[in-house]
Design an enzyme around this catalytic site. Structure first.
Site, PDB file in Angstrom:
ATOM      1  N   ILE A 279      -0.778  -6.992  14.276  1.00 46.28           N
ATOM      2  CA  ILE A 279      -0.338  -6.306  13.057  1.00 46.28           C
ATOM      3  C   ILE A 279      -1.309  -6.636  11.924  1.00 46.28           C
ATOM      4  O   ILE A 279      -1.086  -7.532  11.121  1.00 46.28           O
ATOM      5  CB  ILE A 279       1.112  -6.681  12.687  1.00 46.28           C
TER       6      ILE A 279
ATOM      7  N   CYS B 204       1.735 -26.369 -16.587  1.00 44.73           N
ATOM      8  CA  CYS B 204       0.963 -25.120 -16.662  1.00 44.73           C
ATOM      9  C   CYS B 204       1.867 -23.911 -16.452  1.00 44.73           C
ATOM     10  O   CYS B 204       1.774 -22.931 -17.168  1.00 44.73           O
ATOM     11  CB  CYS B 204      -0.122 -25.087 -15.605  1.00 44.73           C
TER      12      CYS B 204
ATOM     13  N   ARG C 196      -7.011 -12.373   8.979  1.00 45.85           N
ATOM     14  CA  ARG C 196      -6.203 -11.227   9.383  1.00 45.85           C
ATOM     15  C   ARG C 196      -6.341 -11.065  10.892  1.00 45.85           C
ATOM     16  O   ARG C 196      -7.440 -11.182  11.424  1.00 45.85           O
ATOM     17  CB  ARG C 196      -6.721  -9.933   8.754  1.00 45.85           C
TER      18      ARG C 196
ATOM     19  N   HIS D 270       0.821  -1.210   0.000  1.00 45.04           N
ATOM     20  CA  HIS D 270       0.000   0.000   0.000  1.00 45.04           C
ATOM     21  C   HIS D 270       0.863   1.270   0.000  1.00 45.04           C
ATOM     22  O   HIS D 270       1.940   1.289   0.590  1.00 45.04           O
ATOM     23  CB  HIS D 270      -0.911  -0.003   1.226  1.00 45.04           C
TER      24      HIS D 270
ATOM     25  N   CYS E  19      -4.344 -26.648 -13.917  1.00 48.82           N
ATOM     26  CA  CYS E  19      -4.692 -28.023 -13.542  1.00 48.82           C
ATOM     27  C   CYS E  19      -4.566 -28.233 -12.039  1.00 48.82           C
ATOM     28  O   CYS E  19      -4.904 -29.282 -11.535  1.00 48.82           O
ATOM     29  CB  CYS E  19      -3.877 -29.051 -14.329  1.00 48.82           C
TER      30      CYS E  19
ATOM     31  N   SER F  83      -3.712  -5.096   8.595  1.00 50.73           N
ATOM     32  CA  SER F  83      -3.360  -4.305   7.420  1.00 50.73           C
ATOM     33  C   SER F  83      -3.007  -2.879   7.845  1.00 50.73           C
ATOM     34  O   SER F  83      -3.670  -2.339   8.726  1.00 50.73           O
ATOM     35  CB  SER F  83      -4.545  -4.286   6.455  1.00 50.73           C
TER      36      SER F  83
ATOM     37  N   VAL G   8       5.234 -22.475  20.584  1.00 56.48           N
ATOM     38  CA  VAL G   8       5.576 -21.871  21.875  1.00 56.48           C
ATOM     39  C   VAL G   8       4.450 -22.145  22.859  1.00 56.48           C
ATOM     40  O   VAL G   8       3.278 -21.899  22.565  1.00 56.48           O
ATOM     41  CB  VAL G   8       5.830 -20.362  21.716  1.00 56.48           C
TER      42      VAL G   8
ATOM     43  N   CYS H  45       6.029 -29.054 -13.908  1.00 62.57           N
ATOM     44  CA  CYS H  45       4.723 -28.373 -13.927  1.00 62.57           C
ATOM     45  C   CYS H  45       4.521 -27.801 -15.318  1.00 62.57           C
ATOM     46  O   CYS H  45       5.230 -26.892 -15.733  1.00 62.57           O
ATOM     47  CB  CYS H  45       4.686 -27.264 -12.881  1.00 62.57           C
TER      48      CYS H  45
END
Lengths: 416, 496
Positions: free
Chosen positions: B343, B411, B318, B51, B450, B345, B175, B409
């Site tokens: 934390i 694709c 989030r 951003h 795929c 956005s 932890v 791969c």
């Protein structure tokens, strides 16, 4: 960079590709066959069940047996094999000049050819494509993946299995799991009728006591690390889940057998027109796509029920390529093939009327006691029952086509 | 004497902190994560947008605003140093009426206050600037510094570089407690035993509230999971907006974005659904959520491809702290505990700047006289890939290593050489369990149309060979069942 001059490059070494390459070679062309894997044969190599070769060899063979017969024929022809080779791109240099760039551990090669046959097979629709929501734990496989694990790698993908889709693939996988000692909890079908043949419903499900839920959908998958259960709901006529009908089935494995889509990525990039109904290219009676000199066969053309049809199409495409390469395919006033009543798809899309044509079609919805017919001709095929899952194959002699106008309408007509 | 630092959480924030601390002689860093790999939490499933910082109100959230703008600038450097896939296309905040334009004008003002360069209003010309814009849009706030990264690859690259510079990674290490003695932290109790530490940095993402409570601080601090669902389209659909498109934000969310990812897929999302606190592992997708994403996407775009061109959908969580306030603080009691919690956005954007901020905080609060490591290496080079290379270039690669010609791969055009090297690198950063998904996110193998049906098991085979793990014990995503059990007949008839 290695360069090879050829008449024809066949892309994809499954049954359609092997048949196309053998046939083209027999017709005197210089042929290269390109295959991704280190072995020829394609998907049938992992199909240990029978059902292969009834038309081509007059015998009911397993996938590998069928493939070995095809390879036997190929070995008698002088085809250039490019194994472990990936087609990177195809350049259309001119009307009859194509450059196929191939990557392999040997390096990059340029294959110069006049014509190309696409026999790249199909891919399976995934859980995402059919809109199965929920969590994304391990234990969700496409039918082909499950088959690869079981019958190529010798691994058991799971113990308690739910299968999505009752097409022949789903039914055969249900039996395959049951034979390996897994508990197949359910086969879930969104349509109100089984997707596969009745023969398979009986021999794969009923004989093993596997429940089949018609008009049901798996709406979500649950599980943290591994699949724990699926949520199933009844669907209405528009295939939307009916609220309140949800129930859970505990399982550790979900096998998605929700149908196939032709592999047309390269064709699309070359600008070939695609038919939304088949997902494959638009073709004329020689199975030539809208890109001159580029042909398609097998599941890359249209999803077939029988491998025998794929072989038949491979040979037809080779014949077409041969005509193209020997400059015998002039300009033609093509007649359009039109879908009439209850016809969902039909190939080829264009015919000349100058020769016999084999049509492959599927209906939209099941009907009993019908004719599949070409309007305005005597050509008709009586069917005790038609269903979308069963391909109709109809050979039309040129005499039936040549007198008709520029539109050939195929339809399904009830007997009454 | 070096300070032993335990950074909890190898997401983008924890990894960035580890990298920044690794620049100094003062620290000996161990990076902990409960997952088998790094970056599998909130860092993996998000819009991937860096951003510009014009959406942050410096009056309300001064630290957030400052670190967002600074993070945007730092990413430009970091993606170069670390060879992270990124693009800087700029973004358009679309408005659909004069009334909405008034609301949008505020963001130009915020940009000015925050020192974000180049933000301006554009009107009819928005459709020329971005031809895929929905004709219903009357204009947009154009922010040219917006960018896109591959967030997972970013975390993987940062960790590779941090490890290269001396950080030790402990994956699959959960932890369970923070040990405090005499008012000072002395380490963390984990699923693998005790890890000694003079400083404990809590960057545990969604679970940072729990870790903070373990240290006995911020006992009222609670993080709520906010779920966002996303749709990813086939790379071959023709709808490919050049710029990042999004609507005027609401107090709850920045809204659904439409972006062409750095790998060339159209992606739409996210939704914003607040889940109960206990559902911090609920990554379920829902039909309603996905329909909403399609709907919102069609407000942004002139055309949205049909649902059957969607190759994948997924959900991300989030971490949502109270009042949206980041909790970045170094404590006296217990001495040595640092929260980098809640934390939300623009956390991905700010991560490199947060790391610098935390460094200053530690240096200031705990009186550390920083001394740079002369040997610190800022660079990390990505795995050489076949994709995007000309046939001539690929031919050269194959001559040096034939595995570059073995395409795994199809694709995404990923070769065996890339998979093998990626597996090696994963082992080098200290991952004991090399997962198929870890390889997938690093190489893009299996992310095409795929969805891995032709290559997933081939990749599992390569991992099996490279690590000596039997194929049926190779893990796709998480610990547990692996790719399946062995068939009974292969076990010499022993019972299951």
């Amino acid at each position: 960079m290695l360069e090879t001059k050829l008449d024809l490059v066949v892309v994809g070494g499954g049954p359609a590709g092997i048949a196309a390459a053998s046939k083209a070679c027999e017709l005197g062309m210089k042929v290269g066959l390109v295959e991704n894997r280190e072995v020829l044969g394609g998907i049938p190599l992992q199909c240990v069940h029978t059902g292969f070769g009834v038309h081509v060899f007059g015998e009911d063979l397993t996938g590998p047996e069928f493939v070995y017969r095809l390879i036997d024929r190929l070995q008698r022809a002088d085809v250039g094999l490019f194994l472990k080779s990936h087609v990177h791109s195809i350049e259309l240099k001119a009307f009859d000049e194509k450059i196929v760039t191939v990557l392999s551990p040997k390096g990059v090669q340029r294959l110069y050819a006049k014509a190309v046959v696409f026999s790249t097979g199909a891919r399976e629709r995934t859980a995402f494509e059919i809109g199965v929501t929920g969590e994304r734990p391990d234990g969700v496989y496409t039918a082909g993946e499950a088959q690869t694990l079981m019958d190529l790698y010798g691994l058991m993908p799971g113990r308690r299995v739910v299968i999505i889709g009752s097409g022949d693939v789903g039914l055969i996988m249900a039996r395959r799991f049951a034979l390996e000692g897994a508990e197949v909890k359910a086969v879930i079908e969104v349509l109100p009728y089984p997707g596969g043949s009745m023969r398979n419903v009986v021999s794969c499900l009923r004989d093993f006591g596997i429940p089949l839920y018609l008009s049901h959908r798996v709406v979500s998958i649950r599980g943290g690390k591994r699949v724990e259960k699926v949520v199933v709901a009844k669907v209405d006529e528009e295939m939307r889940p009916v609220p309140g009908t949800e129930f859970e089935v505990e399982c550790d494995t979900v096998v998605v057998a929700a149908g196939l889509r032709p592999n047309v990525e390269l064709l699309e990039k070359m600008g070939a027109a695609l038919d939304p109904a088949t997902g494959g290219p638009v073709v004329n009676e020689t199975l030539e796509t809208t890109v001159p000199g580029v042909f398609a066969a097998g599941n890359a053309l249209v999803i077939n029920d029988l491998v025998d049809y794929a072989v038949e199409q491979g040979e037809r495409a080779a014949e077409g390529a041969h005509e193209f390469v020997s400059n015998r395919s002039g300009s033609v006033a093509w007649k359009r093939v039109v879908k009439g009543r209850n016809v969902r798809l039909i190939v080829p899309h264009y015919v000349s009327g100058e020769r016999d044509v084999v049509f492959y079609a599927r209906v939209k919805s099941p009907e009993r006691r019908v004719f599949f017919e070409l309007l305005g001709s005597d050509l008709k095929l009586y069917q005790q029952g038609v269903r979308p899952s069963e391909m109709i194959r109809l050979r039309a002699p040129s005499s039936a086509i040549s007198n008709l106008g520029d539109r050939l309408v195929f339809q399904v007509r009830p007997l009454e | 004497m070096k300070l032993k630092v335990a950074v909890i959480g190898a997401g983008v924030v924890g990894a960035s902190i580890a990298r920044v601390l690794s620049m100094y002689e003062n620290f000996d860093v161990v990076l902990l994560d409960r997952e088998p790999d790094v970056g599998w939490g909130a860092s993996k499933a998000n819009t991937s947008v860096i951003h510009p910082g014009h959406e942050e109100d410096p009056g309300e959230h001064p630290v957030r605003a400052r670190l967002c703008v600074e993070g945007n600038r730092l990413w430009r450097k970091w993606v170069e140093e670390l060879d992270i896939p990124a693009r800087w296309p700029g973004e358009l905040m679309l408005f659909y009426s004069e009334e909405e334009a008034q609301r949008a004008a505020r963001y130009v003002e915020l940009a000015r206050l925050n020192g974000v360069p180049g933000v301006r209003m554009v009107w009819e010309e928005v459709k020329q600037i971005e031809p895929w814009v929905n004709p219903g849009a009357v204009g947009a706030v154009y922010a040219p510094t917006a960018g896109l990264v591959s967030p997972f690859e970013a975390v993987a690259a940062i960790v590779e570089n941090a490890v290269e510079n001396g950080v030790r990674l402990l994956a699959e290490t959960e932890v369970r407690g923070v040990r405090v003695s005499g008012g000072e932290v002395c380490g963390v109790e984990t699923s693998r035993g005790f890890v000694e530490a003079d400083l404990v940095v809590n960057a545990a993402g969604l679970h940072a509230d729990r870790v903070s409570h373990m240290a006995g601080v911020e006992l009222d601090f609670r993080i709520k999971p906010r779920r966002g669902e996303y749709l990813l389209f086939d790379e071959n659909v023709h709808v490919k907006p050049r710029m990042i498109l999004h609507p005027v934000p609401t107090p709850v969310t920045k809204g659904v974005y439409a972006v062409t990812t750095v790998h060339g897929n159209l992606m739409l999302g996210p939704t914003a659904d607040d889940l109960p606190e206990e559902e911090k592992d609920n990554l379920s997708t829902t039909e309603e959520g996905l329909s909403r994403v399609m709907e919102e996407g069609s407000r942004l775009l002139r055309e949205v491809p049909p649902r059957d061109r969607v190759i994948r959908f997924f959900a991300g969580l989030r971490p949502e702290p109270p009042r949206g306030e980041w909790l970045i603080k170094a404590y006296d009691d217990p001495w040595g505990f640092v929260n980098v919690a809640g934390i939300r956005s623009p956390g991905l954007t700010a991560a490199p700047a947060i790391a610098g901020y935390v460094l200053e905080l530690i240096a200031g609060e705990y009186d550390v006289r920083l001394s740079r490591k002369p040997s610190w290496n800022p660079y990390r080079v990505g795995v050489t890939s076949v994709r995007g290379k000309s046939p001539e270039e690929v031919d050269q690669l194959v001559k040096a290593n034939p595995d570059y010609g073995a395409i795994v791969c199809r694709c995404r055009l990923v070769s065996k050489a890339e998979i093998v090297e990626t597996v090696e690198r994963m082992r080098r950063i200290g991952l004991e369990r090399v997962t198929v998904d870890g390889v997938k996110f690093r190489t893009t193998a299996g992310t095409g149309w795929c969805q891995g049906q032709f290559c997933r098991w081939g990749i599992a085979l390569i991992i099996s060979q490279a690590t000596g793990t039997p194929l049926h014990e190779v893990t796709v995503k998480r610990a547990g069942y692996g790719v399946g059990d062995v068939k009974v007949l292969l076990r010499g008839g022993s019972s299951c």
